[in-house]
Scaffold this active site. Sequence first.
Site, PDB file in Angstrom:
ATOM      1  N   LYS A   1       1.073   3.363  14.097  1.00 29.65           N
ATOM      2  CA  LYS A   1       2.438   2.927  14.394  1.00 29.65           C
ATOM      3  C   LYS A   1       2.537   1.936  15.554  1.00 29.65           C
ATOM      4  O   LYS A   1       3.613   1.419  15.843  1.00 29.65           O
ATOM      5  CB  LYS A   1       3.321   4.135  14.717  1.00 29.65           C
TER       6      LYS A   1
ATOM      7  N   TYR B   1      -8.394  10.423   4.367  1.00 22.53           N
ATOM      8  CA  TYR B   1      -8.561  11.255   5.551  1.00 22.53           C
ATOM      9  C   TYR B   1      -9.407  12.460   5.145  1.00 22.53           C
ATOM     10  O   TYR B   1      -9.008  13.218   4.255  1.00 22.53           O
ATOM     11  CB  TYR B   1      -7.207  11.758   6.053  1.00 22.53           C
TER      12      TYR B   1
ATOM     13  N   PRO C   1      -3.489   6.360  17.588  1.00 24.39           N
ATOM     14  CA  PRO C   1      -3.588   5.553  16.360  1.00 24.39           C
ATOM     15  C   PRO C   1      -3.556   6.374  15.080  1.00 24.39           C
ATOM     16  O   PRO C   1      -3.684   5.821  13.990  1.00 24.39           O
ATOM     17  CB  PRO C   1      -4.948   4.859  16.517  1.00 24.39           C
TER      18      PRO C   1
ATOM     19  N   HIS D   1       0.837  -1.185   0.000  1.00 20.99           N
ATOM     20  CA  HIS D   1       0.000   0.000   0.000  1.00 20.99           C
ATOM     21  C   HIS D   1       0.879   1.244   0.000  1.00 20.99           C
ATOM     22  O   HIS D   1       1.658   1.426   0.921  1.00 20.99           O
ATOM     23  CB  HIS D   1      -0.843  -0.028   1.280  1.00 20.99           C
TER      24      HIS D   1
ATOM     25  N   TYR E   1       5.603   8.698   7.722  1.00 21.49           N
ATOM     26  CA  TYR E   1       4.376   7.892   7.694  1.00 21.49           C
ATOM     27  C   TYR E   1       4.724   6.406   7.586  1.00 21.49           C
ATOM     28  O   TYR E   1       4.123   5.565   8.225  1.00 21.49           O
ATOM     29  CB  TYR E   1       3.552   8.348   6.495  1.00 21.49           C
TER      30      TYR E   1
END
Length: 396
Positions: free
Chosen positions: A302, A206, A298, A76, A393
């Site tokens: 991670k 998001y 969250p 991904h 990220y």
Amino acid sequence: MPVSERTRILIVGAGPAGLVLGNLLRAADITCVIVERQSRAHVEQRGRAGFLAPDVVRVLDENGLAKGLHAAGQLHGTCAFRGEHGQFELNYGELGQRQVHTVYPQQQLVADLIAEFLDRGGDIRFGTTVTAMHGLDGDSPSIDCRETDGRTYRISGEYAAGCDGQHGVALRQMPAGAAQGFRRYHGVTWLAILAQAPPSMTAVTYAVHDRGFAGHMARSATVTRYYLQVPRGEAPGDWSDARIWDELGTRMRTGEYGPLREGPILERATVDLSSAVSVPMQYGRLFLAGDAAGLISPSAAKGANLAIVTARTLAVALTDALARDDQRGLARYSDACLPRMWHAQEFSHWMVNLLHGPAADGEDAAFMRLLQRARLVSLRDLRSHQDYFAENYVGI
Ligand code: APR
């Protein structure tokens, strides 16, 4: 209670941290016992995030723990942001260090780790709660165990590993004078939703909205994870299926970007986004790993990654101590883990600010909302911001 059993390493908790530690110790032929209060079925079905960083995949690979992940995990490398500024995608696999996530549900990874631990001759006690720990400042720590039928016994060892999360027994053993717990509530609460519905978008999305954040994350062809920012203290039961889909539709701006693929809501639960770090992550012969050592919000997925890398660091240090009589790794354990932990905390906090507007109204809130928009526009337009995002990220 008299000691009824002995082992070398006592491991409390069978999440990613305890299981990776147990597997690495077994590979080095070190005896250990993992004690887990839940049943095997429970931990193998507990649905959680599954975004694994390449460094973490490498750790699992190098230790023969990545077969299932390579067979069924999916790569991904894209995420999308929606808001008043429009929609943009970040192909983070082509930015920063050009790294991608492997998406593999955490419960499947846990099931693989349990199977492998048993194959390696590991000893794991499900349905057994550790009720107390003793002798941590001496050279023979021990744990009191209680099985579901009420039977109790004590196991002693040479070292103890607290891999039992933030609400376990290990963290409570850290004496106030010897360790400090740093914690923060980020002022944001999510309603975490699992829907029996196919993903509505190809990428993790998001959505930033004046009504609050909404998130979309594919889990499988038929199940999708959504998040809605809600006021703290909200009862999940107040959110009917219809209200959830309605609110998701508004914040995901379905009028502009097309409808969501709806289905029955399988789970709804609230999570207060919070972080905690124990400094140091060790007291006497007790070493903390995973969520017990440091809880991370969250927002950047991670948690499991940090759990696995701290467990690996601890496994190497314990193996050096027991197999080579070299204590240096154990002495440095906290110092080795803390910089990575704080770096991850800093990026997660940056993500919290990127995704959530101010909680209240008023002049200050209006200013903060405009700052949030500016941050998103920078991420949309500036390559340096995109590289920063991509590197942090995916990195660990
Ligand atoms: N006795 C025995 N087991 C216990 C006790 C106890 N007193 N207290 C807690 N446990 C068990 C829990 O039931 C749980 O299975 O410890 C385990 C801790 O596992 P995780 O919560 O998975 O924590 P960790 O291994 O650190 O992994 C962190 O998991 O919390 C998620 O999303 C988070 O991704 C992160 C990752």
